[in-house]
Motif scaffolding. Sequence first.
Motif, short mmCIF file in Angstrom:
data_model
loop_
_atom_site.label_atom_id
_atom_site.label_comp_id
_atom_site.label_asym_id
_atom_site.label_seq_id
_atom_site.Cartn_x
_atom_site.Cartn_y
_atom_site.Cartn_z
N ILE A 96 18.00 -1.50 -11.89
CA ILE A 96 18.62 -0.18 -12.03
C ILE A 96 18.65 0.18 -13.51
N PRO A 97 18.20 1.36 -13.93
CA PRO A 97 17.91 2.54 -13.09
C PRO A 97 16.46 2.68 -12.66
N ASP A 98 15.63 1.64 -12.80
CA ASP A 98 14.24 1.76 -12.37
C ASP A 98 14.16 1.98 -10.87
N ALA A 99 13.19 2.77 -10.47
CA ALA A 99 13.04 3.07 -9.04
C ALA A 99 12.16 2.06 -8.32
N PHE A 100 11.24 1.40 -9.05
CA PHE A 100 10.25 0.55 -8.40
C PHE A 100 10.22 -0.83 -9.05
N PRO A 101 9.81 -1.82 -8.30
CA PRO A 101 9.57 -3.14 -8.89
C PRO A 101 8.30 -3.12 -9.73
N GLN A 102 8.15 -4.10 -10.60
CA GLN A 102 6.92 -4.26 -11.37
C GLN A 102 6.03 -5.28 -10.66
N SER A 103 4.77 -4.93 -10.51
CA SER A 103 3.83 -5.80 -9.80
C SER A 103 2.48 -5.69 -10.48
N TRP A 104 2.13 -6.67 -11.31
CA TRP A 104 0.90 -6.62 -12.10
C TRP A 104 -0.20 -7.43 -11.44
N HIS A 105 -1.36 -6.79 -11.27
CA HIS A 105 -2.53 -7.43 -10.67
C HIS A 105 -3.69 -7.39 -11.66
N HIS A 106 -4.62 -8.33 -11.52
CA HIS A 106 -5.73 -8.39 -12.48
C HIS A 106 -7.00 -7.76 -11.93
N SER A 107 -7.01 -7.34 -10.67
CA SER A 107 -8.24 -6.80 -10.08
C SER A 107 -7.92 -5.60 -9.21
N SER A 108 -8.75 -4.55 -9.33
CA SER A 108 -8.57 -3.38 -8.48
C SER A 108 -8.85 -3.71 -7.02
N CYS A 109 -9.64 -4.76 -6.77
CA CYS A 109 -9.88 -5.21 -5.40
C CYS A 109 -8.57 -5.60 -4.73
N HIS A 110 -7.74 -6.38 -5.41
CA HIS A 110 -6.46 -6.79 -4.85
C HIS A 110 -5.52 -5.60 -4.70
N ILE A 111 -5.52 -4.73 -5.68
CA ILE A 111 -4.64 -3.55 -5.64
C ILE A 111 -4.97 -2.71 -4.41
N THR A 112 -6.25 -2.45 -4.19
CA THR A 112 -6.66 -1.63 -3.05
C THR A 112 -6.28 -2.30 -1.74
N GLY A 113 -6.54 -3.59 -1.61
CA GLY A 113 -6.21 -4.28 -0.37
C GLY A 113 -4.73 -4.21 -0.05
N ILE A 114 -3.89 -4.49 -1.04
CA ILE A 114 -2.44 -4.48 -0.82
C ILE A 114 -1.95 -3.06 -0.51
N GLN A 115 -2.42 -2.08 -1.24
CA GLN A 115 -1.92 -0.72 -1.03
C GLN A 115 -2.36 -0.14 0.31
N TYR A 116 -3.59 -0.41 0.74
CA TYR A 116 -4.00 0.06 2.06
C TYR A 116 -3.21 -0.65 3.16
N HIS A 117 -2.91 -1.91 2.92
CA HIS A 117 -2.07 -2.66 3.86
C HIS A 117 -0.68 -2.05 3.95
N LEU A 118 -0.11 -1.67 2.81
CA LEU A 118 1.22 -1.05 2.81
C LEU A 118 1.20 0.32 3.49
N LEU A 119 0.14 1.09 3.26
CA LEU A 119 0.03 2.40 3.91
C LEU A 119 -0.06 2.24 5.44
N ALA A 120 -0.81 1.24 5.89
CA ALA A 120 -0.89 0.99 7.33
C ALA A 120 0.48 0.68 7.90
N GLN A 121 1.26 -0.12 7.20
CA GLN A 121 2.60 -0.46 7.67
C GLN A 121 3.51 0.76 7.66
N LEU A 122 3.36 1.62 6.67
CA LEU A 122 4.17 2.84 6.61
C LEU A 122 3.92 3.73 7.83
#
Length: 536
Positions: A404-430
């Motif tokens: 607080i007062p940050d709205a989001f957690p920090q999550s650092w990744h080293h590859s856009s491949c991992h970022i895309t996989g995780i975010q599409y997975h999160l969108l599917a769950q949403l």
Amino acid sequence: MPCRENHLKCDRLTPKCSRCINSGNDCRVAYKFKLSKEIVTYIDETSALVSGRASDDEAPRHLLDGASSTALGANHAPEDPPHHPGPINHPRALHNGTAGPSAFSGRAQGLLSPGSGADESPDRSPGAMGMTRNHRSLPHITRNYVSEPQYPITQVMPQPNVGKHAPRPSMSGEEAHLFRHYIQHIAICLDTCDPLRNFELVVPQRIGTYPILLKATFAIAARHLSRTSEYDPLASNRYHNQCLTQLIPMIDDAAGGLSDENLFAATIILRMLEEMDAITGNESHGHLLGIHAFVNIGDQYMVPGSLSAAAYWAGLRQEIYSAIISQSRVKINLDHFIVDRSLQPADDYTWSNRAVVNLADVLNYCFDAPPSPTQWAALDEHCRRWEELRPSSFEPFFYQERQIPDAFPQSWHHSSCHITGIQYHLLAQLFLAQFDPTIPRVGTKRTSAMKKVTQRIDELMRRLCGIGASNQWAPPAMFEASTGIAMFGDRFEERVDQEAMLDILRRTESDHARPTKAVQQQLTRAWGWMPSYEEH
């Protein structure tokens, strides 16, 4: 050894040779190596790995060369595609063969894990990185295995008739600036799940033979620059029109226009330009329809690792974005043999593309199918299993819960491949949470069920946005965060959360040329704000 260094013949007596004894030197015996004439054997243990059983009587497969290797590729039936989690050959070394796409069959897997290299230890191989995070789920899987390549070492990716010394087109200084901007800022958006980076590395190699690719790179770079800097907003239109002049008659050529992967790639680039043009409120879907035409003619020319396969995955992500914004089904064919919906051990790029396809399946359920608890449960279970079995490399190398007062957690990744996989997975769950058919429509249990859904969406959205805000170096991270905000941002009531989401939308537009002003306006109205977003 001292004898060799002094150009003397060693008698190789042990523990010390006579020459070293006479000269008083320290005798260090070197090792001699020579190639064995025995056949190298690769043992396919895939079934044993997946089932957790080791089979001692499985017939070994041999590494073949020449015609025998090609025959091995032809014998793999598409109905029973092999899944090999181990190391595979890099397709760049395969382009000088002669076999065509008909000799290749089997499902596509990604080709190299992010960060993999020839000098890495065995435990860092793509196969090792593809093992599960939770080894209790597959208790008998071990890294001590040898797997045959996914296709024979002499198998070739289908390549167009481009000579080794294709002419380099002459460019003005301005055109060279645009071409460099495409390579440095645009290609990453299209190559996010491609280990071979076809749009960054292959497209530039073909611009001398296929001018339409060159004009497409000029058009998209000029549009991106006009949205993110003080650049001529009309320059992109000129190059775009030149592309269309060539593209339309070539696609109309029934003899092979729709099987030309270079035209396919150019269409993908121009579709990205269309997405940028949505800022004017005049977004069209002409190039998206062109992508449908390329994809739906069949998969006989779409070989894994090729530019056409890279174009397919980029086009699918573009179609998913359009489906989400329009809240309609995904219209691209999802049954190509390069599509892998399994959860078997594989490299990181394969796992990311599995998440992309799963989101497409989820959207088709949400926007085109009657509510079905059985189908919803199957999709939800697939998400759960993907989360459980995906490689540990998808974990961020730095993570910090929101403070607080940050709205989001920090999550650092080293590859856009991992970022895309995780975010599409999160969108599917949403979307699955929003379209859960098990929520009672009426009654006393509805309030409790809706509260759980609200908490679930809150948690998933914070993770999605945290990945975007923490990895702004990767444009796709911001794109997917903005997509989630457009769909679910109106649920957030705290001013600090709303400000943080608007900041992501503004940065996505100003830094990456993805239009978000309309979404900003809709959200500020939904939140009950005065329309002051224009002041920022």
